[in-house]
Write a protein that holds these residues in place. Structure first.
Motif, PDB file in Angstrom:
ATOM      1  N   HIS A  43       0.823  -1.207   0.000  1.00  0.00           N
ATOM      2  CA  HIS A  43       0.000   0.000   0.000  1.00  0.00           C
ATOM      3  C   HIS A  43       0.858   1.259   0.000  1.00  0.00           C
ATOM      4  O   HIS A  43       1.494   1.600   1.000  1.00  0.00           O
ATOM      5  CB  HIS A  43      -0.902   0.012   1.240  1.00  0.00           C
ATOM      6  N   SER A  82      -2.196   2.864  -4.470  1.00  0.00           N
ATOM      7  CA  SER A  82      -3.523   2.905  -3.865  1.00  0.00           C
ATOM      8  C   SER A  82      -4.453   3.823  -4.654  1.00  0.00           C
ATOM      9  O   SER A  82      -4.250   5.035  -4.712  1.00  0.00           O
ATOM     10  CB  SER A  82      -3.433   3.398  -2.423  1.00  0.00           C
ATOM     11  N   TYR A  84      -7.206   5.372  -4.095  1.00  0.00           N
ATOM     12  CA  TYR A  84      -7.960   5.727  -2.896  1.00  0.00           C
ATOM     13  C   TYR A  84      -9.132   6.650  -3.229  1.00  0.00           C
ATOM     14  O   TYR A  84      -8.958   7.726  -3.794  1.00  0.00           O
ATOM     15  CB  TYR A  84      -7.037   6.411  -1.886  1.00  0.00           C
ATOM     16  N   GLU A 142      -8.601   1.290  -2.894  1.00  0.00           N
ATOM     17  CA  GLU A 142      -8.905   1.431  -1.476  1.00  0.00           C
ATOM     18  C   GLU A 142     -10.281   2.065  -1.311  1.00  0.00           C
ATOM     19  O   GLU A 142     -10.450   3.263  -1.484  1.00  0.00           O
ATOM     20  CB  GLU A 142      -7.834   2.283  -0.791  1.00  0.00           C
ATOM     21  N   THR A 166      -9.935  -2.947  -1.316  1.00  0.00           N
ATOM     22  CA  THR A 166     -10.238  -2.789   0.108  1.00  0.00           C
ATOM     23  C   THR A 166     -11.735  -2.498   0.181  1.00  0.00           C
ATOM     24  O   THR A 166     -12.191  -1.471  -0.321  1.00  0.00           O
ATOM     25  CB  THR A 166      -9.446  -1.614   0.697  1.00  0.00           C
ATOM     26  N   HIS A 169     -13.729   1.882   3.593  1.00  0.00           N
ATOM     27  CA  HIS A 169     -12.668   2.721   4.160  1.00  0.00           C
ATOM     28  C   HIS A 169     -13.115   3.228   5.525  1.00  0.00           C
ATOM     29  O   HIS A 169     -13.349   2.418   6.418  1.00  0.00           O
ATOM     30  CB  HIS A 169     -12.280   3.859   3.207  1.00  0.00           C
TER      31      HIS A 169
END
Length: 402
Positions: A43, A82, A84, A142, A166, A169
């Motif tokens: 990550h 990531s 994100y 993520e 993922t 979060h």
């Protein structure tokens, strides 16, 4: 940048520049090992740094913890970039578009610098890119919010190169509860979340249980027919009652599942003093504002923060803290189930002394050598375990109609 503790610290601007490493330069043996084997970091938040600060990770301009020169120095070969997407996209919309933008940025970096970077879609790609002397950029998403309730979007992201997701979060989403969210709306995974896990297995996308509530991790483990990963989590044994880190029982269950626990470098993940640092500061500020009868101005808040930091220095983690987490993870899970997920670019200034950026993997190797890990075991921790899990997830793929 994204952990709750790191957000509190950085937003209040209460951590000054991180202390200079007090550690000696890494040994020649450690440098050799770091460059001999594939290092996989589960990550690294460089895509957000590129998007928000205009960082150039090839030239090292406006970068934070990760760029090409420092990665090469440290022997980093395959940092998962990531993708994100913040939790608030779940409600305001645009999660899928945000993820696509970040993926596009990484594709652009690789296209502009083919001598330095290449997107990696498989462990085979990682090994080939390593042999060619370049840095592989596998992608991990993520937060599952960009799936937006449609498994066709999951297939879309697989086609674009995402190789782990993922599931949630900092807030519960339409897939899973979050460790940070007191509202456990699903008591684990949502009904759609179970479908997502099965579809990820079918596609060959790794299920990432970092950030999930304990119940959601249990659901993911019970549902997945392939090994799961915790891409950037450490051990709750050292941060009691903090659900974001993994309990001993969950570490063992991830190992039983065949997965890998990838240790996070954020100080708040590594020692209790850093993990609980914010609470008394916040209480003191609230007490001061009560005396004032109003909220502090920006200038007052800054002065308060500086004074607090001078009186209460931030308890940065150390190499020994990281090694303690690795030791305990190995004790609980076995040497085949431990890896690295540093969260570089994602935990602000809270990184451990001596491990402040991606040039520092040889420092970790020296620490492992000092604790009598042999070279074969170090290879597993540095990346072989993560690659093995990724290969097993690929083998579990199953054809299905989308």
């Amino acid at each position: 940048m994204k952990t709750l503790a790191a957000c509190l610290l950085s937003s209040a601007a209460l951590i000054v520049a991180a202390p200079v490493s007090a550690l000696a330069a890494p040994s020649a043996q450690a440098v050799e090992i770091a460059h001999k084997y594939v290092i996989v970091d589960g990550h690294v938040d460089a895509p957000s740094t590129v998007a928000e600060a205009g960082a150039d990770i090839a030239a090292g301009e406006k970068t934070v913890d990760f760029d090409y020169a420092r990665a090469k120095e440290g022997g980093l070969d395959a940092p998962f970039m990531s993708i994100y997407v913040a939790a608030d996209y779940e409600e305001k919309g645009g999660a899928k578009a945000r993820a696509d933008i970040l993926i596009g940025l990484m594709e652009g970096v690789a296209a502009q610098h083919p001598d330095k970077y290449e997107i990696a879609y498989s462990p085979k790609d990682v090994r080939r890119i390593f042999a060619e002397g370049k840095i592989a950029l596998p992608l991990g998403m993520e937060n599952g919010s960009p799936i937006e309730g449609d498994l066709a979007n999951l297939k879309h992201f697989y086609d674009r190169g995402v190789r782990y997701v993922t599931l949630a979060h900092s807030k519960a989403n339409h897939i899973s509860d979050s460790s940070y969210d007191e509202n456990k709306k699903w008591d684990g995974l949502s009904p759609f979340g179970f479908e997502v896990v099965r579809a990820m297995n079918d596609l060959g996308i790794m299920v990432d249980v970092s950030h999930l509530s304990d119940a959601a991790i249990e659901d993911a483990l019970a549902t997945s027919r392939a090994p799961v990963i915790a891409s950037h989590s450490s051990l709750r044994h050292f941060t009691p009652d903090w659900e974001r880190n993994l309990s001993d029982d969950l570490v063992k269950k991830i190992a039983d599942n065949g997965g890998v626990v990838m240790i996070n470098y954020g100080s708040s993940f590594l020692n209790e003093a850093a993990n609980t640092y914010s609470a008394p500061r916040t209480a003191a500020r609230e007490a001061e504002e009560k005396k004032l009868g109003r909220a502090m101005t920006e200038e007052e808040a800054s002065a308060f923060g500086k004074a607090w930091l001078e009186a209460h220095p931030y308890p940065y983690a150390t190499l020994e803290d990281v090694l303690n987490h690795i030791d305990r993870a190995v004790e609980l899970a076995g040497i085949d189930h431990v890896g690295l997920g540093t969260d570089y670019d994602g935990v602000g200034d809270s990184l451990p002394v001596g491990l402040k950026d991606v040039s520092s993997y040889p420092v970790l190797v020296d620490g492992l050598l000092a604790r009598e890990y042999d070279e074969a075991s170090i290879e597993k921790i540095l990346g072989a375990n993560a690659l093995r899990v990724w290969e097993e997830v690929e083998k579990a793929r199953k054809k299905r109609k989308w």
